[in-house]
Design a protein around this motif. Structure first.
Motif, short mmCIF file in Angstrom:
data_model
loop_
_atom_site.label_atom_id
_atom_site.label_comp_id
_atom_site.label_asym_id
_atom_site.label_seq_id
_atom_site.Cartn_x
_atom_site.Cartn_y
_atom_site.Cartn_z
N ALA A 1 0.85 -1.22 -0.19
CA ALA A 1 0.14 0.02 0.07
C ALA A 1 0.85 1.15 -0.03
CB ALA A 1 -0.87 -0.10 1.20
N THR A 2 0.21 2.45 -0.56
CA THR A 2 1.05 3.55 -0.65
C THR A 2 0.43 4.67 0.15
OG1 THR A 2 1.54 3.05 -2.93
CG2 THR A 2 1.96 5.20 -2.23
N TYR A 3 1.28 5.36 0.97
CA TYR A 3 0.85 6.44 1.68
C TYR A 3 1.42 7.82 1.28
CZ TYR A 3 -0.58 2.65 4.84
OH TYR A 3 -0.84 1.39 5.22
N LEU A 4 0.57 8.97 1.49
CA LEU A 4 1.15 10.25 1.27
C LEU A 4 1.62 10.92 2.39
CD1 LEU A 4 1.38 12.60 -0.91
CD2 LEU A 4 -0.70 13.07 -0.40
N ARG A 5 2.74 11.15 2.62
CA ARG A 5 3.33 12.03 3.84
C ARG A 5 3.45 13.61 3.37
NH1 ARG A 5 9.53 10.22 5.31
NH2 ARG A 5 9.79 11.22 3.13
N TYR A 6 2.98 14.23 4.27
CA TYR A 6 3.15 15.86 4.03
C TYR A 6 3.30 16.28 5.31
CZ TYR A 6 -1.73 15.71 5.98
OH TYR A 6 -2.90 15.39 6.88
N ARG A 7 3.25 17.80 5.29
CA ARG A 7 3.70 18.61 6.46
C ARG A 7 2.33 19.24 6.98
NH1 ARG A 7 6.65 19.44 11.11
NH2 ARG A 7 6.59 21.63 11.68
N ASN A 8 1.63 18.86 8.05
CA ASN A 8 0.52 19.56 8.37
C ASN A 8 1.08 21.07 9.05
OD1 ASN A 8 -1.68 20.69 9.81
ND2 ASN A 8 -2.51 18.62 10.29
N HIS A 9 0.91 22.04 8.25
CA HIS A 9 1.58 23.41 8.45
C HIS A 9 0.78 23.93 9.85
CE1 HIS A 9 3.76 22.86 4.95
NE2 HIS A 9 4.59 23.58 5.41
N LYS A 10 -0.78 23.53 9.64
CA LYS A 10 -1.59 24.18 10.76
C LYS A 10 -1.23 23.68 12.20
CE LYS A 10 -6.42 25.08 11.82
NZ LYS A 10 -7.76 25.02 11.27
N MET A 11 -1.03 22.45 12.36
CA MET A 11 -0.53 21.84 13.37
C MET A 11 1.00 21.69 13.61
SD MET A 11 -3.48 20.96 15.10
CE MET A 11 -4.15 22.51 14.69
N ARG A 12 1.75 21.96 12.48
CA ARG A 12 3.20 22.04 12.73
C ARG A 12 3.63 20.65 13.17
NH1 ARG A 12 1.72 27.03 15.27
NH2 ARG A 12 1.96 26.03 17.23
N ARG A 13 3.31 19.48 12.34
CA ARG A 13 3.69 18.22 12.38
C ARG A 13 3.33 17.56 11.17
NH1 ARG A 13 -1.44 17.02 16.49
NH2 ARG A 13 -3.12 16.78 14.64
N GLU A 14 4.38 16.26 11.16
CA GLU A 14 4.22 15.64 9.89
C GLU A 14 3.01 14.53 10.17
OE1 GLU A 14 6.30 15.31 7.38
OE2 GLU A 14 7.52 17.12 8.24
N ALA A 15 2.24 14.21 9.07
CA ALA A 15 1.41 13.53 8.96
C ALA A 15 1.23 12.59 7.53
CB ALA A 15 0.20 14.42 8.93
N ILE A 16 0.73 11.37 7.68
CA ILE A 16 0.47 10.66 6.52
C ILE A 16 -1.17 10.20 6.25
CG2 ILE A 16 2.87 9.45 6.57
CD1 ILE A 16 1.60 7.05 7.80
N VAL A 17 -1.52 10.07 4.82
CA VAL A 17 -2.69 9.48 4.59
C VAL A 17 -2.56 8.59 3.55
CG1 VAL A 17 -2.85 11.59 2.81
CG2 VAL A 17 -4.89 10.38 4.08
N PRO A 18 -3.48 7.49 3.64
CA PRO A 18 -3.42 6.32 2.71
C PRO A 18 -3.86 6.94 1.10
CG PRO A 18 -5.12 5.85 4.18
CD PRO A 18 -4.03 6.96 4.55
N ILE A 19 -3.44 6.56 0.28
CA ILE A 19 -3.95 7.00 -1.06
C ILE A 19 -4.21 5.77 -1.88
CG2 ILE A 19 -2.98 9.27 -0.96
CD1 ILE A 19 -0.54 8.53 -2.58
N ASP A 20 -4.88 5.86 -3.27
CA ASP A 20 -5.12 4.77 -3.93
C ASP A 20 -4.04 4.76 -5.09
OD1 ASP A 20 -5.63 6.68 -5.88
OD2 ASP A 20 -7.72 6.63 -5.59
N ASP A 21 -3.95 3.66 -5.75
CA ASP A 21 -2.86 3.35 -6.73
C ASP A 21 -2.89 4.45 -8.11
OD1 ASP A 21 -1.94 1.44 -5.23
OD2 ASP A 21 -3.24 -0.35 -6.68
N ARG A 22 -4.15 4.94 -8.38
CA ARG A 22 -4.19 5.85 -9.49
C ARG A 22 -3.52 7.15 -9.04
NH1 ARG A 22 -6.78 10.20 -10.82
NH2 ARG A 22 -8.13 10.10 -8.74
N LEU A 23 -3.70 7.64 -7.58
CA LEU A 23 -3.04 8.83 -7.37
C LEU A 23 -1.74 8.63 -6.88
CD1 LEU A 23 -3.46 11.71 -6.59
CD2 LEU A 23 -3.97 11.03 -4.27
N ALA A 24 -1.31 7.60 -6.56
CA ALA A 24 0.11 7.27 -6.55
C ALA A 24 0.91 7.43 -7.74
CB ALA A 24 0.50 6.05 -5.62
N ALA A 25 0.32 6.75 -8.69
CA ALA A 25 0.84 7.03 -10.07
C ALA A 25 0.99 8.17 -10.63
CB ALA A 25 0.35 5.88 -11.04
N ALA A 26 0.05 9.17 -10.38
CA ALA A 26 0.06 10.40 -11.07
C ALA A 26 1.26 11.40 -10.17
CB ALA A 26 -1.26 11.19 -10.66
N ILE A 27 1.25 10.98 -8.87
CA ILE A 27 2.53 11.79 -8.01
C ILE A 27 4.03 11.25 -8.49
CG2 ILE A 27 3.45 12.03 -5.75
CD1 ILE A 27 0.72 11.77 -4.47
#
Length: 737
Positions: A478-504
């Motif tokens: 499975a693929t996850y998207l890691r990003y910086r939650n600038h509002k909370m000032r912390r790292e976060a991840i969210v699961p994404i589907d294969d189509r979005l992962a391929a586009a990224i």
């Protein structure tokens, strides 16, 4: 009002000219600066004619090729550029004398100056058979790339000697550099006074270091010429307003903006940066404080805050908030709230000490605020900011406030609870997610951002600032998207589907192909030579509005729809809730700190469950349908009553429909109760209870307990009726719970 130009120059003024000269790097310490072709800040793109080494002037062509293209009637540019001669004047190699062994340049008749005169004297014989004497080899011309022999006494060939005289006989180094960049745009600073020349050089250096706005020579040279004619020796001799008033019309907007930028850079160097230099000022220039998200001209103006003691406390509180990591947007709101406090509190502006900030004065402020700011949410934010300010002053002992100088929870206006959803209606989403409409987004970066907002629910600020290595796979694939939650000032991840992962992944390849050292996934297009700057949220918002207008999105009534980027986040959460995803999971996916934020979406799930309840087939003990689909407030009340019944009086084979205010006279004999309700989901329990009831009847009759047998026969009859009615229900999906 305090302005940057009117600031005290006591700090850092000594030796400013020496510090300015030392700050300019050697590559900018030239009188004629020729930018590299294609430089993203100072230069212009190369001419589209294949093989041409000059930069563009008009319609993607250099000036000579543009002239040729115009003379030929402006044919198709793409085809013409492929077949055009790339050589232009000043770039063609000079031709050598036709006499074998002669290294001088041609003058006339394909001969050098000396051999052309000898050929005239010999009555112009056939050149093929003419063999004049050849002079001894001379030194080669000093211009780089020129292989002709030098003539006269300057060390140049004859053609370059003529050009050297036309340029005013400059130095050897300067003339060689001029010939190397002949015909290119350049910053010619020779006409400026020495101090002013260094200031422009420093401003150009800051432009390159900032990597923000393009500053081509053709836009700046008219400004340079005007400065040379003004008679001033420094940009700081006049205020920006005086300079702007005297600029001629030929100085375009780019030149005017550069003048303002240059003065700001000089003031920053003169006055210094950091809190030590900026905090004492009444107007904070945020660029000097390196505040994240602050543009070049961003500032905080404390001058209108009166009296002086309150202004000092507000400045101290704002500095503390910024140093704690509070965002600039919130600090700006707090600044406005405290400005209203100083203006709306009676007698405060004339006071000499914090003793005037009493509870009666604050009550008068609350009354005036209710009149000036009728919007409840804005007023609630203002009061919250003032409350935090008073608490901070006491907590850090910045001043001695009166004991009763405080605001309480009851002073805050009650916020209206809106039940309206901010999610995009599915009618509109169906239009936005249509492949034909998505294919009309020409920029793949904007297309990817829309996919991320829909498929991952990120805030637009977090989505635009994704790192190049934002994809994380797990052991299961499975693929996850890691990003910086600038509002909370912390790292976060969210699961994404294969189509979005391929586009990224495709965007990662595009970015690395253009900028191999970039750390940003989606880079901006202009003034970003190294790929360090991400695309801005404002750019995405503009492209989103253009796309919505292009595809003509409408609502159910045929009206145009306006969609904001943040609405995609609400839609993402709403879809999860309506697909029976638990609120805790949604909270984690959205990276909310508390359930309070997520609870707004949970109310939508309640609506979905209610719709399912209303679609389910419900019968009583006599097998008759029960209608619970009331309208309006009554329907809401019935739904709440049903939820309470399920929570407090759930039975093993149905629900109790008796209002909570009444007591049950039937004890546990619910199958003989007239307010008992059941649905097909309880058929297994009904069959099991029917089997148990038959066993009870048989045992009671064997023991001669006729009354018990008769009671259970009533239960058995009701069970048979219920089972028959439920099993005969139509197999329509809309009746299924």
């Amino acid at each position: 009002m305090s302005t940057p130009a009117a600031r005290s120059t006591a700090v850092g003024v000594s030796g400013f000219a020496e510090r300015l000269a030392a700050a300019v790097r050697p590559e900018f310490q030239v009188e004629v600066l020729v930018p590299t072709i294609g430089d993203p800040i100072l230069g212009t793109p190369a001419c589209v004619v294949a093989g041409c080494v000059r930069s563009t002037s008009y319609d993607r062509l250099c000036q000579p090729h543009y002239r040729r293209w115009t003379i030929q009637g402006r044919p198709g540019l793409a085809d013409w550029a492929c077949s055009a001669d790339p050589m232009v004047a000043g770039r063609r190699p000079l031709k050598i004398c036709a006499v074998v062994g002669c290294g001088y340049g041609q003058h006339r008749y394909h001969l050098c100056y000396r051999h052309s005169r000898q050929w005239d004297s010999a009555d112009r014989p056939d050149l093929a058979s003419w063999t004049p004497p050849v002079a001894a080899a001379a030194a080669v011309c000093g211009v780089t790339g020129c292989g002709l022999w030098s003539e006269l006494d300057a060390g140049w060939c004859r053609s370059h000697h003529v050009r050297w005289r036309q340029r005013g006989r400059p130095s050897t180094t300067e003339f060689i550099a001029y010939c190397a960049d002949y015909g290119e745009d350049r910053f010619d600073l020779r006409s400026l006074p020495p101090r002013l020349r260094v200031e422009i050089q420093y401003a150009l250096q800051c432009r390159v270091d900032g990597e923000r706005a393009r500053t081509p020579p053709r836009a700046i040279q008219p400004l340079v010429n005007h400065l040379a004619e003004s008679g001033e020796v420094s940009l700081l001799d006049q205020s920006l307003a005086c300079w702007q008033e005297g600029l001629p019309a030929k100085v375009i907007s780019t030149g005017r903006a550069f003048l303002s930028y240059a003065i700001d850079c000089l003031l920053d160097l003169r006055d210094g940066t950091g809190w030590d230099a900026e905090y004492p000022q009444d107007v904070w220039l945020l660029r000097r404080l390196a505040i994240p998200g602050a543009g070049h001209g961003a500032r905080l103006d404390f001058t209108p805050i009166q009296p002086t003691w309150l202004r000092g406390l507000v400045k101290r509180w704002c500095r503390w908030r910024l140093s704690c990591g509070i965002g600039l947007r919130q600090v700006r709101k707090d600044h406005i709230s405290l400005l209203r406090l100083s203006r709306l509190t009676p007698g405060l502006s004339d006071s000499n000490s914090p003793a005037a900030l009493t509870r009666p004065a604050l009550e008068a402020y609350l009354a005036a605020l209710a009149v000036e700011v009728p919007h409840t949410k804005t007023r609630h934010g203002d009061i919250g900011a003032v409350t935090g300010f008073l608490r901070g002053v006491r907590q850090h002992r910045w001043a001695s406030l009166p004991v009763d100088a405080d605001l309480y929870p009851d002073d805050h206006p009650k916020l209206e609870q809106s039940s309206a959803s901010r999610a995009i209606p599915e009618f509109v989403m169906n239009q936005l997610e249509t492949p034909e409409n998505l294919d009309r987004i020409a920029d793949p970066r904007i297309r990817l951002l829309i996919d991320i907002l829909i498929g991952a629910g990120l805030r637009i600020g977090d989505a635009t600032r994704l790192n190049i290595d934002c994809l994380i796979p797990d052991a299961a694939g499975a693929t996850y998207l890691r990003y910086r939650n600038h509002k909370m000032r912390r790292e976060a991840i969210v699961p994404i589907d294969d189509r979005l992962a391929a586009a990224i992944a495709e965007q990662q390849q595009r970015t690395l192909t253009k900028h191999p050292d970039s750390t940003v996934l989606i880079t901006r297009t202009h003034a970003n030579p190294h790929g360090r700057h991400p695309i801005g949220p404002g750019t995405f918002d503009l492209r989103l509005r253009q796309w919505l207008a292009d595809i003509a999105v409408i609502d159910e009534l045929g009206r145009p729809v306006r969609v904001t980027p943040h609405q995609f986040r609400h839609t993402y959460a709403t879809r999860l809730i309506n697909n029976d995803v638990s609120q805790e999971v949604v909270r984690r996916l959205l990276d909310h700190t508390s359930h309070t934020m997520t609870a707004r979406y949970a109310r939508l799930a309640d609506t979905t469950i209610r719709a399912q309840w209303e679609r389910a087939r419900k019968i009583d003990i006599h097998g008759q349908p029960v209608d619970t689909s009331g309208d309006g407030l009554l329907g809401d009340a019935e739904w709440m009553n049903h939820n309470l019944a399920r929570a407090k009086m759930t039975l093993p084979n149905g629900y109790c429909g008796l209002p909570l205010q009444k007591s049950c006279p039937h004890a546990n004999a619910c199958l003989t109760c007239p307010v008992f309700i059941t649905t097909p989901e309880f058929l297994p329990q009904h069959h099991a209870q029917r089997t148990q009831t038959l066993q009870l009847i048989t045992a009671a009759e064997a023991r001669g307990q006729q009354r018990m047998a008769q009671t259970n026969r009533t239960v058995l009859a009701n069970l048979d009726t219920i089972i028959t009615a439920l099993e005969s229900a139509p197999k329509d999906p809309k009746h299924a719970c």
